[in-house]
Motif scaffolding. Structure first.
Motif, PDB file in Angstrom:
ATOM      1  N   VAL A   7       1.079  -1.327  -0.312  1.00  0.00           N
ATOM      2  CA  VAL A   7       0.051   0.301   0.352  1.00  0.00           C
ATOM      3  C   VAL A   7       0.803   1.276  -0.078  1.00  0.00           C
ATOM      4  N   ARG A   8       0.560   2.125  -0.646  1.00  0.00           N
ATOM      5  CA  ARG A   8       1.274   3.238  -1.273  1.00  0.00           C
ATOM      6  C   ARG A   8      -0.057   4.101  -1.339  1.00  0.00           C
ATOM      7  N   GLY A   9       0.400   5.574  -0.715  1.00  0.00           N
ATOM      8  CA  GLY A   9      -0.311   7.147  -0.357  1.00  0.00           C
ATOM      9  C   GLY A   9       0.854   8.160  -0.060  1.00  0.00           C
ATOM     10  N   ARG A  10      -0.386   8.839  -0.211  1.00  0.00           N
ATOM     11  CA  ARG A  10       0.258  10.480   0.096  1.00  0.00           C
ATOM     12  C   ARG A  10      -1.190  11.082   1.182  1.00  0.00           C
ATOM     13  N   LEU A  11      -0.754  11.689   2.527  1.00  0.00           N
ATOM     14  CA  LEU A  11      -2.005  12.267   2.765  1.00  0.00           C
ATOM     15  C   LEU A  11      -2.369  13.370   2.267  1.00  0.00           C
ATOM     16  N   ILE A  12      -3.696  13.697   2.021  1.00  0.00           N
ATOM     17  CA  ILE A  12      -4.179  15.065   1.499  1.00  0.00           C
ATOM     18  C   ILE A  12      -4.967  16.174   2.377  1.00  0.00           C
ATOM     19  N   THR A  13      -4.382  17.363   2.997  1.00  0.00           N
ATOM     20  CA  THR A  13      -4.732  18.055   3.481  1.00  0.00           C
ATOM     21  C   THR A  13      -5.569  19.225   2.708  1.00  0.00           C
ATOM     22  N   GLU A  14      -6.566  19.804   4.110  1.00  0.00           N
ATOM     23  CA  GLU A  14      -7.276  20.849   3.148  1.00  0.00           C
ATOM     24  C   GLU A  14      -6.458  22.459   3.298  1.00  0.00           C
ATOM     25  N   GLU A  15      -7.022  23.186   2.987  1.00  0.00           N
ATOM     26  CA  GLU A  15      -6.383  25.089   3.197  1.00  0.00           C
ATOM     27  C   GLU A  15      -5.747  24.862   4.868  1.00  0.00           C
ATOM     28  N   HIS A  16      -6.042  24.480   5.736  1.00  0.00           N
ATOM     29  CA  HIS A  16      -5.877  24.552   7.217  1.00  0.00           C
ATOM     30  C   HIS A  16      -4.526  23.780   8.193  1.00  0.00           C
ATOM     31  N   GLY A  17      -5.052  22.934   6.503  1.00  0.00           N
ATOM     32  CA  GLY A  17      -3.287  21.792   7.058  1.00  0.00           C
ATOM     33  C   GLY A  17      -3.798  20.599   7.703  1.00  0.00           C
ATOM     34  N   GLU A  18      -5.246  20.255   7.507  1.00  0.00           N
ATOM     35  CA  GLU A  18      -6.101  19.366   8.931  1.00  0.00           C
ATOM     36  C   GLU A  18      -6.138  18.164   7.367  1.00  0.00           C
ATOM     37  N   VAL A  19      -6.441  16.800   7.703  1.00  0.00           N
ATOM     38  CA  VAL A  19      -5.779  16.217   6.954  1.00  0.00           C
ATOM     39  C   VAL A  19      -6.984  15.347   6.422  1.00  0.00           C
ATOM     40  N   GLU A  20      -7.369  15.138   4.501  1.00  0.00           N
ATOM     41  CA  GLU A  20      -8.586  15.495   3.750  1.00  0.00           C
ATOM     42  C   GLU A  20      -8.766  14.049   3.965  1.00  0.00           C
ATOM     43  N   GLY A  21      -7.574  12.989   3.704  1.00  0.00           N
ATOM     44  CA  GLY A  21      -7.849  11.264   3.762  1.00  0.00           C
ATOM     45  C   GLY A  21      -6.489  11.217   2.938  1.00  0.00           C
ATOM     46  N   VAL A  22      -6.442  10.051   2.347  1.00  0.00           N
ATOM     47  CA  VAL A  22      -4.720   9.581   1.661  1.00  0.00           C
ATOM     48  C   VAL A  22      -5.468   8.936   0.139  1.00  0.00           C
ATOM     49  N   ILE A  23      -4.382   9.182  -0.725  1.00  0.00           N
ATOM     50  CA  ILE A  23      -4.863   9.103  -2.237  1.00  0.00           C
ATOM     51  C   ILE A  23      -3.591   8.155  -2.062  1.00  0.00           C
ATOM     52  N   GLY A  24      -3.693   7.276  -3.301  1.00  0.00           N
ATOM     53  CA  GLY A  24      -2.654   6.701  -3.332  1.00  0.00           C
ATOM     54  C   GLY A  24      -2.760   4.891  -4.170  1.00  0.00           C
ATOM     55  N   THR A  25      -2.154   3.530  -4.505  1.00  0.00           N
ATOM     56  CA  THR A  25      -1.831   2.764  -4.676  1.00  0.00           C
ATOM     57  C   THR A  25      -1.793   1.705  -3.811  1.00  0.00           C
ATOM     58  N   ILE A  26      -2.537   0.712  -4.265  1.00  0.00           N
ATOM     59  CA  ILE A  26      -2.152  -1.143  -3.858  1.00  0.00           C
ATOM     60  C   ILE A  26      -1.730  -1.947  -4.631  1.00  0.00           C
ATOM     61  N   SER A  27      -1.070  -2.745  -4.828  1.00  0.00           N
ATOM     62  CA  SER A  27      -0.416  -3.466  -5.466  1.00  0.00           C
ATOM     63  C   SER A  27      -0.322  -4.769  -5.294  1.00  0.00           C
ATOM     64  N   ASP A  28      -0.459  -5.715  -5.831  1.00  0.00           N
ATOM     65  CA  ASP A  28      -0.681  -6.874  -4.976  1.00  0.00           C
ATOM     66  C   ASP A  28       0.971  -8.104  -5.190  1.00  0.00           C
ATOM     67  N   ILE A  29       1.365  -7.965  -4.515  1.00  0.00           N
ATOM     68  CA  ILE A  29       2.649  -9.077  -4.172  1.00  0.00           C
ATOM     69  C   ILE A  29       2.589 -10.782  -3.326  1.00  0.00           C
ATOM     70  N   THR A  30       2.086 -10.825  -4.341  1.00  0.00           N
ATOM     71  CA  THR A  30       1.325 -12.074  -3.256  1.00  0.00           C
ATOM     72  C   THR A  30       2.781 -12.442  -4.466  1.00  0.00           C
ATOM     73  N   ASP A  31       2.184 -13.232  -5.055  1.00  0.00           N
ATOM     74  CA  ASP A  31       3.566 -13.705  -6.043  1.00  0.00           C
ATOM     75  C   ASP A  31       5.197 -13.319  -5.708  1.00  0.00           C
ATOM     76  N   SER A  32       5.381 -11.968  -5.135  1.00  0.00           N
ATOM     77  CA  SER A  32       6.905 -11.743  -5.846  1.00  0.00           C
ATOM     78  C   SER A  32       6.717 -12.565  -4.102  1.00  0.00           C
ATOM     79  N   ARG A  33       6.422 -11.768  -3.611  1.00  0.00           N
ATOM     80  CA  ARG A  33       5.711 -12.695  -1.574  1.00  0.00           C
ATOM     81  C   ARG A  33       6.543 -13.940  -1.553  1.00  0.00           C
ATOM     82  N   ARG A  34       5.734 -14.757  -2.807  1.00  0.00           N
ATOM     83  CA  ARG A  34       6.030 -16.183  -2.383  1.00  0.00           C
ATOM     84  C   ARG A  34       6.836 -16.732  -2.692  1.00  0.00           C
ATOM     85  N   MET A  35       7.546 -16.135  -4.042  1.00  0.00           N
ATOM     86  CA  MET A  35       9.146 -15.683  -4.925  1.00  0.00           C
ATOM     87  C   MET A  35       9.927 -15.721  -4.065  1.00  0.00           C
TER      88      MET A  35
END
Length: 607
Positions: free
Chosen positions: A320-348
């Protein structure tokens, strides 16, 4: 309107026209465009002083044309906003002709025209060309009295233009693109009030141009935005990784379509749910702590590996990768990012680590066994040597003890040699194998002669079957390894057979030499054959129920030797009915006998 009509009825005086103030006759800035008049009015000047002025005029004209192109108006269809202005201008000034003109590089084009049957004229005959060079509106009350226009085809020709009044369409940055003008076929006067109204009409036309340009720019921006959105949508819809957004409460706000492929849930099933609910229970508290900690700290980047539990209950590893996004006053609105399936790489990676660990253990085992070889063989040789001396020179009881010592010493020696041989094979050390044309039948006869006496001592029949000596039974083998293989198979056959007999045979097929060892011994169960038969240190009977001595290494070594010589080994057995081992090696053709070498080894044996 009635004032304009009255003016048209008023007689025109040529003398009045000739002595009208210069603003009404011509604009001084345009004198240079009329050669005769330019010569009459030009002040003496040197050539060097004129060149910079010409260059400046050319640069200004280029910038004016660039400004015209920005409006993207030339050769466009009629538009009501401009036609409305020309209708109003024609009616207001009681003029038969009203135009919205745009002056290009070599032509004058009409965006709107009332009372004129052309859409464009050459710039050289254009009244508006002169209007562009004036600081204000250009008025020509009688073109036949005006030096610049008296020979103009629009004046002398069928169009019969006599009156012209035009105000420039000037951009906010000062470039004149064209004019709004009115024309008449009769000379007429034009008051200061008329001049003001004409400026207003030109300003309205320019406003229409600006509005059109802004509308077109807005349309193009919207079109570009829609294209960008379509492109982004295609990227999101086809992205292998999941693109996500989490709100400040830790709930899914957006999930791309690949979410279903990863978790089995449709995106709409998960939207609004807390993100930790899809996490493995063991990962939830740590992930929540990490999310909350980053929301309060300076680090806005998120990268971690977690386990997701899918809709079917499977566990998949994700990054899970992401970046916290904030409002104008610095309050956190949430996170946007990507999720990668690494099951096979972990198995290998796990498999790679397991292989590495196995290789390390094998290396350690090999090292240990090499040390054992040195530490055990030397004292063992002494024990066997002294047992032989004691058996030869001691009394009867001492000879009996010496015989027991010798038997067990030799047994230990065989065990040690088997262990060391297996370790050598497992370490992939094949340097001791010398593959060369080997007569399988001859090797069988040699080794079988060793096992005939112990078999007959147990009242077992012992039969050797080989083809005639003129039949080719050669294969590309290591003679010593082949004899070791035969030792393992025949020793087991004799050891596990109490009644009946043992048969060893050799025959040939189209492309293989087949070696078979059959016995009528105790046999093996199907589960043992398909399970641990060829594994190290295994026998079917174990523990206190173990009836036969042995290390359980013989068949493990046999299989590895066969594989190193490109052969195959199979077994058929039933409990109480005996066992048959069949080994096949690629047959060496007669033509290959002289030049056979390990590099020219034949393919694996087949029937």
């Amino acid at each position: 309107m009635h004032i304009a009509r009255e003016r048209r009825k008023r007689p025109q005086c040529r003398l009045f026209a000739l002595f009208r103030p210069p603003r009404r006759i011509f604009e001084p800035s345009t004198v240079k465009n009329v050669p005769n008049l330019a010569k009459a009015t030009a002040r003496p000047s040197s050539a060097p002083s004129e060149s910079p002025r010409l260059d400046e005029a050319e640069r200004h004209e280029q910038k004016r044309l660039e400004a015209l192109r920005r409006y993207d108006i030339l050769d466009t269809p009629p538009e009501e906003s401009f036609d409305r202005l020309t209708r109003l201008a024609a009616a207001h000034f009681d003029a038969p002709i009203a135009l919205v003109t745009l002056v290009a590089d070599e032509r004058q084009w009409f965006k709107s025209c009332i009372g004129f049957d052309r859409r464009e004229t050459n710039r050289e005959v254009s009244f508006c060309h002169h209007a562009l060079q004036s600081n204000g509106p250009l008025v020509v009350e009688d073109a036949t009295e005006e030096v610049r226009f008296m020979d103009n085809p629009l004046v002398t020709g069928p169009t019969h233009i006599r009156f012209y009044a035009g105000a420039p369409l000037r951009t906010p940055d000062g470039y004149a693109l064209g004019t709004l003008c009115v024309m008449d076929t009769q000379p007429r006067a034009f008051s200061d009030e008329d001049m003001t109204h004409l400026r207003d009409f030109a300003a309205a036309a320019m406003d229409a141009l600006e509005q059109r340009r802004r509308a077109e720019a807005h349309r193009q921006a919207e079109q570009a935005q829609r294209a960008s959105e379509r492109k982004l949508r295609r990227i999101v819809e086809n992205a292998q990784d999941v693109i996500y957004r989490i709100d400040a409460e830790g709930r899914w706000g957006f999930l791309s379509p690949s979410w279903k492929e990863l978790t089995g849930y449709r995106p709409e099933e998960s939207l609004g749910e807390r993100f930790i609910e899809v996490l493995h229970p063991e990962d939830q508290s740590e992930a929540l702590f990490d999310f909350e900690g980053r929301a309060e700290g300076p680090d806005r980047l998120l990268s971690r590996e977690d386990r997701f539990v899918t809709k079917t209950g499977d566990v998949r590893w994700v990054r899970v990768r992401g970046r916290l996004i904030t409002e104008e006053h610095g309050e956190v609105e949430g996170v946007i990012g990507t999720i990668s399936d690494i099951t096979d790489s972990r198995r290998m990676e796990a498999e790679r680590e397991a292989r590495q660990r196995a290789e390390e253990l094998l290396e350690a085992k090999t090292s240990l066994l090499n040390n054992m070889s040195h530490e055990l063989r030397t004292p063992l040789a002494s024990i066997l040597g002294f047992s032989e001396v004691l058996a030869a020179e001691g009394d009867e009881q001492q000879q009996e003890f010496a015989e027991i010592i010798g038997q067990n010493g030799k047994r230990l020696q065989r065990t040690l040699e088997s262990v060391l041989h297996l370790a050598q094979i497992e370490s992939n050390d094949e340097t001791d194998l010398t593959l060369e044309p080997t007569d399988v039948a001859d090797a069988v006869r040699t080794v079988a002669a060793t096992y005939r006496p112990p078999a007959e001592d147990q009242d077992l029949s012992f039969e050797v079957r080989t083809p005639p000596e003129d039949e080719e039974t050669r294969a590309l083998l290591d003679r010593e390894a082949l004899e070791h293989l035969l030792d393992d198979l025949l020793s087991n056959a004799v050891k596990f057979t109490k009644e009946g007999g043992v048969t060893v045979s050799v025959d040939t097929g189209t492309s293989a030499v087949r070696l078979r060892v059959e016995d009528t011994g105790v046999g093996m169960s199907a589960s043992f054959q398909s399970g641990t038969l060829f594994e190290e240190f295994t026998q079917e009977s174990t523990g206190l129920d173990r009836e036969y001595e042995g290390t359980g290494l013989g068949l493990a070594i046999a299989r590895r030797l066969v594989e190193q010589m490109d052969g195959t080994i199979d077994v058929e057995s039933s409990p109480g009915e005996g066992t048959t081992f069949t080994v096949r090696f690629p047959r060496l053709a007669p033509a290959d006998t002289m030049d056979a070498s390990p590099e020219a080894a034949p393919p694996r044996a087949k029937e």
